[in-house]
Write an enzyme that holds these catalytic residues in place. Structure first.
Site, PDB file in Angstrom:
ATOM      1  CB  THR A   1      -0.867   0.036   1.279  1.00 49.60           C
ATOM      2  OG1 THR A   1       0.010   0.095   2.406  1.00 49.60           O
ATOM      3  CG2 THR A   1      -1.749  -1.194   1.396  1.00 49.60           C
TER       4      THR A   1
ATOM      5  CB  ALA B   1       2.178  -0.836   7.002  1.00 49.33           C
TER       6      ALA B   1
ATOM      7  CB  VAL C   1       8.249  -0.662   8.667  1.00 52.03           C
ATOM      8  CG1 VAL C   1       8.164   0.859   8.711  1.00 52.03           C
ATOM      9  CG2 VAL C   1       7.655  -1.273   9.929  1.00 52.03           C
ATOM     10  CE  LYS C   2       5.732   0.910  -0.459  1.00 49.12           C
ATOM     11  NZ  LYS C   2       4.447   0.948  -1.165  1.00 49.12           N
ATOM     12  CB  VAL C   3      11.382   3.349   5.319  1.00 43.96           C
ATOM     13  CG1 VAL C   3      12.141   4.590   5.722  1.00 43.96           C
ATOM     14  CG2 VAL C   3      10.942   2.557   6.540  1.00 43.96           C
TER      15      VAL C   3
END
Ligand code: E4P
Length: 215
Positions: free
Chosen positions: A27, A58, A84-86
């Protein structure tokens, strides 16, 4: 090669999961906004419960190290499926290093060059997400970026996985597979398109006609 669906739409995720070929979901803030999501954490929990053991990226909204760390730790605690999308910015890279030390999986997003992918990998990212469709949009060759990252990661035995993103059509997917991308994330419509071939439809139509003659 693993397939992720790139959407925050629960119906699309349900449909893709029901196909039996889904390995995860990505997402981003734009996809969440498009669905009118208000409670982001609750939405992520629902998605995680829909995909079995599938991986769910996310994305943090913060762009400073402390903010990214705070948001990312909370996201990681929501469900064991969360990655965790960074974003690919210096503060993001520092955060990826710390997340890696804490055993939190990360997906470094908005990758548009091999140098950026190498930096993210050095920080320990689980995935790098090169956006090939957006490169094609501005007249660059998105696929050659996938090839270059594959070459570099193979040269050095880098374990960071290449998550080909911004995939727009079937040919993108097939070429990513040829290049050795580990994962492809694509809109639901692209996944549907992978099934289709006019000769399959034509052949089945004929088989059904002939089957009716037999029985
Ligand atoms: C990846 O994680 C992104 O959400 C996505 O693939 C971006 O695709 P787009 O260029 O179609 O918006």
């Amino acid at each position: 090669m693993r397939f992720f669906v790139d959407t925050a739409n629960l119906n699309e995720i349900r449909e893709a999961a029901a196909m039996g070929i889904l390995d995860g979901v990505t997402t981003n803030p734009s996809l969440m906004a498009k669905e009118g999501v208000k409670d982001v954490n609750a939405h992520y929990k629902t998605i995680c419960e829909m995909v079995g053991n599938g991986d769910v990226s996310a994305e943090v909204f913060a762009t400073d190290y402390d903010g990214i760390m705070k948001e990312g730790r909370l996201l990681a605690q929501l469900h064991s499926n969360i990655t965790v999308k960074v974003p690919m910015i210096p503060e993001g890279i520092k955060a990826i290093r710390t997340f890696t030390e804490e055993g939190i999986r990360t997906n470094c997003t908005l990758i548009f060059s091999s140098a950026q992918a190498l930096i993210a990998a050095k920080a320990g990212a689980t995935y790098v997400s090169p956006f090939l469709g957006r490169l094609d949009d501005v007249g660059h060759n998105g696929m050659s970026l996938i090839a270059s990252i594959r070459q570099i990661f193979s040269n050095y035995g880098i374990e960071t996985q290449i998550l080909a993103a911004s995939i727009r059509h079937t040919l993108h997917l097939v070429q990513c597979a040829e290049m050795g991308a580990d994962v492809a994330t694509m809109p639901y419509k692209v996944i549907e398109g992978l099934f289709k071939h006019p000769l399959t439809d034509k052949g089945l139509e004929q088989f059904l006609k002939d089957a009716a003659k037999i029985g």
